[in-house]
Design a protein around this motif. Structure first.
Motif, PDB file in Angstrom:
ATOM      1  N   ALA A  21       0.812  -1.221   0.000  1.00 40.87           N
ATOM      2  CA  ALA A  21       0.000   0.000   0.000  1.00 40.87           C
ATOM      3  C   ALA A  21       0.843   1.268   0.000  1.00 40.87           C
ATOM      4  CB  ALA A  21      -0.923   0.002   1.219  1.00 40.87           C
ATOM      5  N   GLY A  22       2.146   1.117   0.210  1.00 42.97           N
ATOM      6  CA  GLY A  22       3.003   2.283   0.274  1.00 42.97           C
ATOM      7  C   GLY A  22       2.890   3.039   1.583  1.00 42.97           C
ATOM      8  N   ILE A  23       2.605   2.310   2.653  1.00 44.15           N
ATOM      9  CA  ILE A  23       2.477   2.910   3.987  1.00 44.15           C
ATOM     10  C   ILE A  23       3.771   2.678   4.753  1.00 44.15           C
ATOM     11  CG2 ILE A  23       1.255   2.821   6.191  1.00 44.15           C
ATOM     12  CD1 ILE A  23      -1.217   1.876   4.643  1.00 44.15           C
ATOM     13  N   ALA A  24       4.393   3.741   5.192  1.00 44.37           N
ATOM     14  CA  ALA A  24       5.630   3.626   5.957  1.00 44.37           C
ATOM     15  C   ALA A  24       5.305   3.271   7.403  1.00 44.37           C
ATOM     16  CB  ALA A  24       6.413   4.930   5.900  1.00 44.37           C
ATOM     17  N   LEU A  25       5.868   2.189   7.879  1.00 42.76           N
ATOM     18  CA  LEU A  25       5.660   1.759   9.249  1.00 42.76           C
ATOM     19  C   LEU A  25       6.977   1.787  10.012  1.00 42.76           C
ATOM     20  CD1 LEU A  25       3.430  -1.460   8.929  1.00 42.76           C
ATOM     21  CD2 LEU A  25       2.683   0.844   9.545  1.00 42.76           C
ATOM     22  N   GLU A  26       6.896   2.203  11.263  1.00 41.42           N
ATOM     23  CA  GLU A  26       8.013   1.987  12.170  1.00 41.42           C
ATOM     24  C   GLU A  26       7.894   0.547  12.637  1.00 41.42           C
ATOM     25  OE1 GLU A  26       9.672   3.502  16.535  1.00 41.42           O
ATOM     26  OE2 GLU A  26       7.988   4.530  15.576  1.00 41.42           O
ATOM     27  N   LEU A  27       8.987  -0.178  12.650  1.00 38.25           N
ATOM     28  CA  LEU A  27       8.965  -1.584  13.022  1.00 38.25           C
ATOM     29  C   LEU A  27       9.704  -1.798  14.330  1.00 38.25           C
ATOM     30  CD1 LEU A  27       9.911  -3.135   9.556  1.00 38.25           C
ATOM     31  CD2 LEU A  27       7.617  -3.024  10.542  1.00 38.25           C
ATOM     32  N   GLU A  28       9.154  -2.647  15.183  1.00 37.05           N
ATOM     33  CA  GLU A  28       9.891  -3.069  16.379  1.00 37.05           C
ATOM     34  C   GLU A  28       9.695  -4.563  16.563  1.00 37.05           C
ATOM     35  OE1 GLU A  28      11.186  -1.946  20.871  1.00 37.05           O
ATOM     36  OE2 GLU A  28       9.888  -0.602  19.752  1.00 37.05           O
ATOM     37  N   LYS A  29      10.819  -5.243  16.624  1.00 34.62           N
ATOM     38  CA  LYS A  29      10.800  -6.693  16.754  1.00 34.62           C
ATOM     39  C   LYS A  29      10.478  -7.103  18.182  1.00 34.62           C
ATOM     40  CE  LYS A  29      13.528 -10.681  15.212  1.00 34.62           C
ATOM     41  NZ  LYS A  29      14.818 -11.081  14.587  1.00 34.62           N
ATOM     42  N   VAL A  30       9.753  -8.210  18.301  1.00 33.39           N
ATOM     43  CA  VAL A  30       9.344  -8.723  19.610  1.00 33.39           C
ATOM     44  C   VAL A  30       9.910 -10.128  19.804  1.00 33.39           C
ATOM     45  CG1 VAL A  30       7.391  -9.381  21.073  1.00 33.39           C
ATOM     46  CG2 VAL A  30       7.211  -7.378  19.573  1.00 33.39           C
ATOM     47  N   ASP A  31      10.509 -10.359  20.948  1.00 38.34           N
ATOM     48  CA  ASP A  31      10.883 -11.711  21.348  1.00 38.34           C
ATOM     49  C   ASP A  31       9.624 -12.321  21.951  1.00 38.34           C
ATOM     50  OD1 ASP A  31      11.680 -13.999  22.768  1.00 38.34           O
ATOM     51  OD2 ASP A  31      13.671 -13.188  23.161  1.00 38.34           O
ATOM     52  N   THR A  32       8.969 -13.176  21.206  1.00 40.44           N
ATOM     53  CA  THR A  32       7.658 -13.671  21.628  1.00 40.44           C
ATOM     54  C   THR A  32       7.736 -14.658  22.791  1.00 40.44           C
ATOM     55  OG1 THR A  32       7.756 -15.335  19.862  1.00 40.44           O
ATOM     56  CG2 THR A  32       6.576 -13.278  19.390  1.00 40.44           C
ATOM     57  N   LYS A  33       8.923 -15.185  23.064  1.00 39.27           N
ATOM     58  CA  LYS A  33       9.078 -16.078  24.220  1.00 39.27           C
ATOM     59  C   LYS A  33       9.341 -15.272  25.485  1.00 39.27           C
ATOM     60  CE  LYS A  33      10.589 -20.164  21.652  1.00 39.27           C
ATOM     61  NZ  LYS A  33      11.664 -21.179  21.466  1.00 39.27           N
ATOM     62  N   ALA A  34      10.259 -14.328  25.376  1.00 34.65           N
ATOM     63  CA  ALA A  34      10.598 -13.504  26.541  1.00 34.65           C
ATOM     64  C   ALA A  34       9.594 -12.376  26.756  1.00 34.65           C
ATOM     65  CB  ALA A  34      12.001 -12.921  26.369  1.00 34.65           C
ATOM     66  N   LYS A  35       8.787 -12.092  25.733  1.00 34.40           N
ATOM     67  CA  LYS A  35       7.808 -10.991  25.780  1.00 34.40           C
ATOM     68  C   LYS A  35       8.496  -9.646  26.010  1.00 34.40           C
ATOM     69  CE  LYS A  35       4.544 -14.051  25.338  1.00 34.40           C
ATOM     70  NZ  LYS A  35       3.921 -14.289  24.025  1.00 34.40           N
ATOM     71  N   ARG A  36       9.626  -9.465  25.316  1.00 36.85           N
ATOM     72  CA  ARG A  36      10.340  -8.195  25.359  1.00 36.85           C
ATOM     73  C   ARG A  36      10.516  -7.693  23.936  1.00 36.85           C
ATOM     74  NH1 ARG A  36      10.468  -6.555  30.572  1.00 36.85           N
ATOM     75  NH2 ARG A  36      12.121  -5.087  29.996  1.00 36.85           N
ATOM     76  N   THR A  37      10.504  -6.366  23.788  1.00 35.46           N
ATOM     77  CA  THR A  37      10.731  -5.783  22.477  1.00 35.46           C
ATOM     78  C   THR A  37      12.227  -5.546  22.273  1.00 35.46           C
ATOM     79  OG1 THR A  37      10.668  -3.444  23.118  1.00 35.46           O
ATOM     80  CG2 THR A  37       8.544  -4.559  22.767  1.00 35.46           C
ATOM     81  N   ALA A  38      12.593  -5.241  21.042  1.00 40.18           N
ATOM     82  CA  ALA A  38      14.004  -5.006  20.732  1.00 40.18           C
ATOM     83  C   ALA A  38      14.584  -3.859  21.543  1.00 40.18           C
ATOM     84  CB  ALA A  38      14.164  -4.740  19.239  1.00 40.18           C
ATOM     85  N   SER A  39      13.747  -2.918  21.936  1.00 42.94           N
ATOM     86  CA  SER A  39      14.213  -1.779  22.728  1.00 42.94           C
ATOM     87  C   SER A  39      14.217  -2.075  24.229  1.00 42.94           C
ATOM     88  CB  SER A  39      13.341  -0.552  22.456  1.00 42.94           C
ATOM     89  OG  SER A  39      12.001  -0.790  22.870  1.00 42.94           O
ATOM     90  N   GLY A  40      13.805  -3.303  24.598  1.00 44.05           N
ATOM     91  CA  GLY A  40      13.834  -3.708  25.988  1.00 44.05           C
ATOM     92  C   GLY A  40      12.535  -3.520  26.744  1.00 44.05           C
ATOM     93  N   ALA A  41      11.484  -3.099  26.054  1.00 46.28           N
ATOM     94  CA  ALA A  41      10.206  -2.861  26.722  1.00 46.28           C
ATOM     95  C   ALA A  41       9.487  -4.180  27.026  1.00 46.28           C
ATOM     96  CB  ALA A  41       9.318  -1.969  25.858  1.00 46.28           C
ATOM     97  N   ASP A  42       8.651  -4.143  28.041  1.00 47.46           N
ATOM     98  CA  ASP A  42       7.810  -5.278  28.397  1.00 47.46           C
ATOM     99  C   ASP A  42       6.646  -5.329  27.402  1.00 47.46           C
ATOM    100  OD1 ASP A  42       6.149  -7.167  29.508  1.00 47.46           O
ATOM    101  OD2 ASP A  42       5.724  -6.034  31.334  1.00 47.46           O
ATOM    102  N   TYR A  43       6.626  -6.374  26.581  1.00 52.57           N
ATOM    103  CA  TYR A  43       5.601  -6.430  25.542  1.00 52.57           C
ATOM    104  C   TYR A  43       4.206  -6.623  26.126  1.00 52.57           C
ATOM    105  CZ  TYR A  43       3.317  -7.392  21.099  1.00 52.57           C
ATOM    106  OH  TYR A  43       2.478  -7.336  20.000  1.00 52.57           O
TER     107      TYR A  43
END
Length: 204
Positions: A21-43
């Motif tokens: 669609a040509g929509i720019a998204l900010e992406l953040e990866k999630v560790d789905t086992k640890a439930k933490r994001t790449a930036s260290g946040a509690d998912y």
């Protein structure tokens, strides 16, 4: 907008849709086992459901569930043709197909990714998937796409889910139209861009 994702997971579907669609998204990866994001946040604090995808809208609201997210993204760029207009018969056909993929395919794969799943259950789930894919095979034998005559959000979802077959040793060789569909979608430049961004393809 910001998309929380896990590489190759069902969140790849909205990622593909945004690319198409040509929509720019900010992406953040999630560790789905640890439930933490790449930036260290509690998912869990971001998405109480604990799984991906989750989309933070421009107004700060959180939208979850892949079928809802892909329709939302498509509706932001109706000219992309990724979803038929709301209120049309074609839109309900799209929702019908998204529901089928979600309940009959997506969730059936879940136990196949769990090492503790007994072999008997594993084989039963694979047979169930083959029966459900047989219906899609009949359609794809006559049509290039799942809904109408062009690529839609449903195709992005089916492609994403069906890619999991190789990770769970599910043989789909009896479905040539489905395999041709997977190849056709996988060759789309925007699909490749999304997969490359998630580390699923090597950069050219």
């Amino acid at each position: 907008m910001k998309l929380y994702y896990a590489a190759g997971a069902c969140s790849l579907s909205p990622h593909i849709v945004a690319q198409e669609a040509g929509i720019a998204l900010e992406l953040e990866k999630v560790d789905t086992k640890a439930k933490r994001t790449a930036s260290g946040a509690d998912y869990w604090a971001i998405n109480p459901k604990g799984y991906v995808p989750a989309l933070v809208l421009d107004n700060g609201e959180l939208l979850t569930e892949g079928p809802a997210i892909v329709q939302y993204l498509a509706d932001q760029k109706p000219e992309s043709g990724l979803a038929p207009a709301n209120g049309t018969a074609a839109r309900y056909r799209l929702q019908e197909m998204l529901g089928y993929i979600n309940s009959e395919l997506h969730k059936t794969y879940t136990p196949l990714f769990k090492p503790e799943t007994p072999d008997a259950v594993r084989e039963e789930r694979k047979e169930y998937l083959r029966k459900r894919y047989a219906l899609i095979e009949q359609h794809l034998a006559k049509h290039d796409w799942l809904v109408g005559d062009r690529f839609s959000v449903a195709d992005a979802y089916l492609f994403t889910v069906t890619n999991w077959s190789r990770h769970v040793a599910l043989d789909l060789s009896e479905f040539p139209a489905l395999l041709a569909f997977q190849k056709r979608v996988g060759e789309r430049p925007k699909v490749q861009a999304a997969m490359e961004a998630e580390g699923l393809l090597k950069a050219a």
